[in-house]
Each structure stands twice: as structure tokens, then as C-alpha cells.
Write an enzyme that holds these catalytic residues in place. Structure first.
Site, PDB file in Angstrom:
ATOM      1  CB  SER A  13      -0.924   0.037   1.209  1.00  0.00           C
ATOM      2  OG  SER A  13      -1.664   1.256   1.186  1.00  0.00           O
ATOM      3  CE  LYS A  44      -3.004  -2.372  -0.506  1.00  0.00           C
ATOM      4  NZ  LYS A  44      -3.482  -2.471  -1.808  1.00  0.00           N
ATOM      5  CG  HIS A  57      -4.802  -0.779   3.859  1.00  0.00           C
ATOM      6  ND1 HIS A  57      -5.020  -0.255   2.606  1.00  0.00           N
ATOM      7  CD2 HIS A  57      -4.033   0.128   4.515  1.00  0.00           C
ATOM      8  CE1 HIS A  57      -4.415   0.917   2.504  1.00  0.00           C
ATOM      9  NE2 HIS A  57      -3.810   1.172   3.643  1.00  0.00           N
ATOM     10  CG  ASN A  58      -7.034  -1.409  -0.564  1.00  0.00           C
ATOM     11  OD1 ASN A  58      -6.044  -1.307   0.150  1.00  0.00           O
ATOM     12  ND2 ASN A  58      -6.958  -1.401  -1.874  1.00  0.00           N
ATOM     13  CD  GLU A  78      -7.252   3.453   0.152  1.00  0.00           C
ATOM     14  OE1 GLU A  78      -6.299   2.733   0.486  1.00  0.00           O
ATOM     15  OE2 GLU A  78      -7.499   3.736  -1.028  1.00  0.00           O
ATOM     16  NE  ARG A 133     -34.694 -17.106  10.031  1.00  0.00           N
ATOM     17  CZ  ARG A 133     -33.935 -18.051  10.567  1.00  0.00           C
ATOM     18  NH1 ARG A 133     -33.736 -18.081  11.891  1.00  0.00           N
ATOM     19  NH2 ARG A 133     -33.370 -18.973   9.827  1.00  0.00           N
TER      20      ARG A 133
END
Ligand code: NBP
Length: 473
Positions: A128, A182, A185-186, A189, A443
Site C-alpha cells: 500500500s 491488504k 486495509h482498502n 480506506e 421465522r
């Protein structure tokens, strides 16, 4: 010459990582499908270090010391498989094949399994920090065998960003763990940016503060709890005026945001793992809605609602700051929850403190807050990040302002999907009874799905269509 690492795929990311390795004293073998890129790199930056340009994959592989370290930096998806298929017959047991692109962690798991059958190490690394980070020090999230990290780790740590003496790189876990982290992380972000966008919209629409003045507000926020790369560059973008029209830059930019997939993958994974990442999900949906330009245009004629007044008490600005901080804490809590559930599902032994630590520098979400998160996960292991005492206190302090801001937004007809979803998450977590009990009743009535009782062990069903007698299953 023998090179310590080879990079194949020399578009912007691969070229910059190759230069970063060379600038750190490593000899780097270079390869690209189209040779012109290799030549260009050597012509432009050959003097920065020791490069070994090669034309064929055979030459490339021959240039590497053993065990070979081959970093693939090609477009994510099929091209990665194509390069793996071409290069693996040229490699020997013990060699390390590294994919540094934005690959889906499920692909990384599949590739790791098939390469390990050949005696090769496959390492999926999340990188990154964009182009700039790749060149000057990215945040690096490597996943793969612990053995391969012993050979590769020191090199990755050297080229990574550093916070003080700490490298923003640490072994994450086996197979797809690095790409998984990662990906999350995005997702965080996406949420960070959506929350900033909502704060900006509120300051403008509800409080009538123009972009240039907002720039000063964000710059000021960047000196406190919110200090982070994204807040810093928000101040920069808001201050910018378009040269052609003299208008604020953001007023000449089309208001539909693009996406390349990692946010969507994060939310899809959260759904699969049963992790309630509502703030992150709303951030991805917000981009999708922004892109439905035809519907938005028609809606302006068909759908009605209040118009924001454009004036607010002075205290509103600080309320928005607090709402942003609280919502941001929730998005980190949700991101870490996805990570914890992913670790359970895939058998990764992840160190959450280390993950927070390596996000402190180099990457897009770098923020002072991550140091607080690093310490929270180091000193305790809260089941939810919000339960760490410092965060439970901080969010309780921010909550009144957070509620005022969401209420004002709703009253004014300004959408704050991430602010309000984050607040709903917070309230749902702390609620003593949720309406899920009624859902269970429904339900059971329509589908005999059964339910549990608070006061007894076992599974129950009520004979709804008959005498409403309860039977234990
Ligand atoms: P691109 O994603 O634009 O890929 C271009 C490279 O892939 C070129 O070197 C191209 O070779 C090569 N390639 C392709 Br396309 N198909 C190939 C094939 N079948 N065989 C061999 N090579 C092939 O490059 P990038 O923007 O540098 O990104 C690389 C990776 O890093 C991606 O996964 C990306 O998502 C990730 N990433 C990018 C950023 C960023 O800021 N750009 C940030 C973080 C991560 P050619 O020159 O012969 O066409």
C-alpha cells in the site's frame, strides 16, 4: 552478476519497487513482457543502483542468486497466472515467487497451494502507498510460509516505510493472509474517505462553509486525534482552485467516484464471514450510488425532501469533528472484526497489534490513531476494538455530538450513510435487547425455523397453526 531479487512487470508499481530495492543497495534483475519498458527504466533511472536488465524469462531467472526471489508486479487477475505458468518451469525447489499486486486473497491461496506442490514458496504481498510509496517506502503485508519470510523479510523490511526504527512490514501469516489484510486495509480506506466526504458535505450544506475555509478546518483537525494522511490531503484538495474557471477544484470534478474492486471484495468477504461491516459497506454503496448518474438526475425531478439551510451554530463544526472521529473508530473496529473472522476461517494466527503497527506509515490509511490501536491490541486483546478502555471512553465522549450531527443531517436531507451506519452499529452493539427476537418468532411461524429461549437450554418450536403449544425439538 547475480541479483538478489528480480522484478517482472515494470509498469509504475514494479518500476518503482525495483528502484526502491536498488536504492537500498540490492542488485535487481529486471524483466517486462514488452522489453521497451525495461529499456526505459534503465535509461531513466539506471544510475540509481545496480540493475540487470534482461529480455527473456530464461535470462531473467539465470540472473538471480539462489534461492531465487522473483517479484511479479503485473496486472492482477489472469496476467498473474500467465506469468506464474511461464516462469515456474524455469525455477527450482526452494525458490520464492512473490505476487505484489492487488490480488484477491482467494487467488493467492489457490496459487500458494499449487506452487507448494512444486516445492516453490509462493508469497502474496499486499503493498500500500501507491506509486509514491512503492518508490520511497510502502507499507508491506506479506503472506506465505514463515520459511520464505526468513529469506525475503529483511529485504522487504528494508524497502518499507519506517515509523521511527520500526519497519512498516511484518510477516502476516500463511498463504493469502497478506492479501487479505491488504484488502481490509482498502476497505477501511473506503470508509475513511466516505466519512471525510460526509463531514465535508455537512460543513458545506448544513453549515454553509466554503471549501477554502474548510481546508483550514481540516488542517486544524490534522493536528489532533484525527491526524492522518487522508485528512492532510483533504485540506490540500479543498484549498485547490481550478485554473481554468477559478472555481474550487471540487466544484468542477464529476461527483461519481470510481472503484477498482478491493472495497467490494472487503464487503463480500465480510458478508461471507458474517462480520457486520456496515460502515465499510455503506462506503462502497455510496460510490455505487454516486455513479448512477441517470437515476440521480431523474430523482432530482421526482423525489422531494428538505433543502439544507446552509447555516449552523458555531459548535456544529466541532460536533462534526467528533462524529467523524467516532465513526472512524467504528470503521477500524469493523475492519479488525473482518480480520479476526478471516483468521478464524482460514487458520491464520494474526497479530493485530503488528498489523496496526505496519499501517502507521507508508500506506493510505496511515494515522496517529493506529499507534493507539497498536498499543490497545498489544496490551489487551479486546473482543472488539471499541472495548479497549481508551476507545470506549473516547466514543462515549463523542457520542452526544455524533447523535446531534446525524440528527441534523437527517433533518436537513443530507445523506450520511457511513456516519449513521456507524452510529447504528454502536447502538446495536450496546443494546440489551435487539428486535432479532421478533425476527426469530417470524421465522419460526412461517418456516418452522425454531428458536432458542433466554431461560432454557435447547431448541424450540411453537405450533403456530394449531394450539400454539411450544415443543422442544
Ligand atoms: P498494471 O496493473 O497496469 O499492469 C501492467 C503490467 O502488467 C505491465 O508490466 C504489463 O506488461 C504486465 N502484463 C499484463 Br497487463 N498482462 C501480462 C501478461 N499476460 N504477461 C506478462 N505481463 C503482463 O501495473 P501497475 O499499475 O504497476 O500495478 C501492478 C499491480 O500493483 C496491480 O496488481 C495493481 O493493482 C497493484 N497496485 C497498484 C497501485 C497503483 O497505485 N497503481 C497501488 C497498489 C497496488 P506490458 O508492459 O508488456 O504490457
Amino acid at each position: 552478476t547475480t541479483a538478489q531479487i528480480g522484478v517482472t512487470g515494470l509498469a509504475v508499481m514494479g518500476a518503482n519497487l525495483a528502484r526502491n530495492f536498488a536504492r537500498n543497495g540490492y542488485t535487481v534483475a529486471l524483466h517486462n513482457r514488452t522489453k521497451a519498458r525495461t529499456d526505459q527504466l534503465v535509461a531513466d533511472h539506471g544510475s540509481e543502483g545496480d540493475f540487470v536488465p534482461t529480455e527473456t524469462l530464461e535470462e531473467f531467472v539465470a540472473a538471480l542468486e539462489r534461492p531465487r526471489r522473483v517479484l511479479i508486479m503485473v496486472k492482477a487477475g489472469d496476467p498473474v497466472d500467465a506469468v506464474i505458468d511461464e516462469i515456474t518451469p524455469l525455477l527450482e525447489a526452494g525458490d520464492i515467487v512473490i505476487d505484489g499486486g492487488n490480488s484477491q486473497y482467494t487467488d493467492t491461496r489457490r496459487r500458494e497451494a499449487s506452487l507448494s506442490e512444486l516445492g516453490l514458496h509462493f508469497v502474496g504481498i499486499g503493498v500500500s502507498g501507491g506509486e509514491e510509496g512503492a518508490l520511497n517506502g510502502p507499507s508491506i503485508m506479506p503472506g506465505g510460509s514463515a520459511e520464505s519470510y526468513r529469506s525475503l523479510g529483511p529485504m522487504l523490511e528494508k524497502i518499507s516505510a519506517h515509523v521511527g526504527d520500526d519497519p512498516c512490514c511484518a510477516w502476516i501469516g500463511t498463504d493469502g493472509a497478506g492479501h487479505f489484510v491488504k484488502m481490509v486495509h482498502n476497505g477501511i480506506e473506503y470508509a475513511d474517505m466516505q466519512l471525510i466526504g460526509e463531514a465535508h458535505d455537512l460543513l458545506r450544506s448544513v453549515a454553509g462553509i466554503e471549501p477554502e475555509e474548510q481546508s483550514g478546518i481540516f488542517a486544524d483537525w490534522n493536528t489532533g486525534d484525527l491526524a492522518s494522511f487522508l485528512i492532510e490531503i483533504t485540506a490540500e484538495v479543498l484549498a485547490h482552485r481550478d485554473a481554468a474557471t477559478g472555481k474550487p477544484f471540487i466544484d468542477v470534478v464529476v461527483d461519481s467516484a470510481g472503484q477498482k474492486g478491493t472495497g467490494r471484495w472487503t464487503v463480500a468477504s465480510a458478508l461471507d464471514l458474517g462480520s457486520p461491516a456496515s460502515g465499510i459497506a455503506e462506503s462502497v454503496f455510496a460510490r455505487a450510488l454516486s455513479s448512477q448518474r441517470d437515476q440521480r438526475e431523474e430523482a432530482r425531478n421526482v423525489l422531494s425532501g428538505p433543502e439544507p439551510a446552509g447555516e449552523a451554530d458555531e459548535s456544529f463544526v466541532d460536533d462534526v469533528r467528533q462524529a467523524l472521529y467516532a465513526s472512524k473508530l467504528v470503521s477500524y473496529a469493523q475492519g479488525f472484526d473482518i480480520i479476526v473472522r478471516g483468521a478464524d476461517e482460514y487458520g491464520w494466527d494474526l497479530n493485530l497489534s503488528e498489523i496496526a503497527s505496519l499501517w502507521r506509515g507508508g500506506c493510505i490509511i496511515r494515522a496517529d490513531l493506529l499507534d493507539v490501536i497498536r498499543r490497545a491490541y498489544r496490551d489487551q486483546r479486546p473482543a472488539n476494538l471499541l472495548f479497549a478502555p481508551e476507545f470506549a471512553d473516547a466514543i462515549a465522549k463523542a457520542a452526544p455530538a455524533w447523535r446531534r450531527v446525524v440528527a441534523a443531517a437527517v433533518q436537513s436531507g443530507v445523506p450520511v450513510p457511513a456516519f449513521s451506519a456507524s452510529l447504528a452499529y454502536y447502538d446495536a452493539l450496546r443494546r440489551d435487547r435487539l428486535p432479532a427476537a421478533l425476527t426469530q418468532g417470524l421465522r419460526d411461524l412461517f418456516g418452522a425455523h425454531t428458536y432458542q429461549r433466554e431461560d432454557a437450554e435447547g431448541t424450540f418450536h411453537t405450533m403456530w397453526g394449531q394450539d400454539k403449544r411450544e415443543v422442544r425439538q
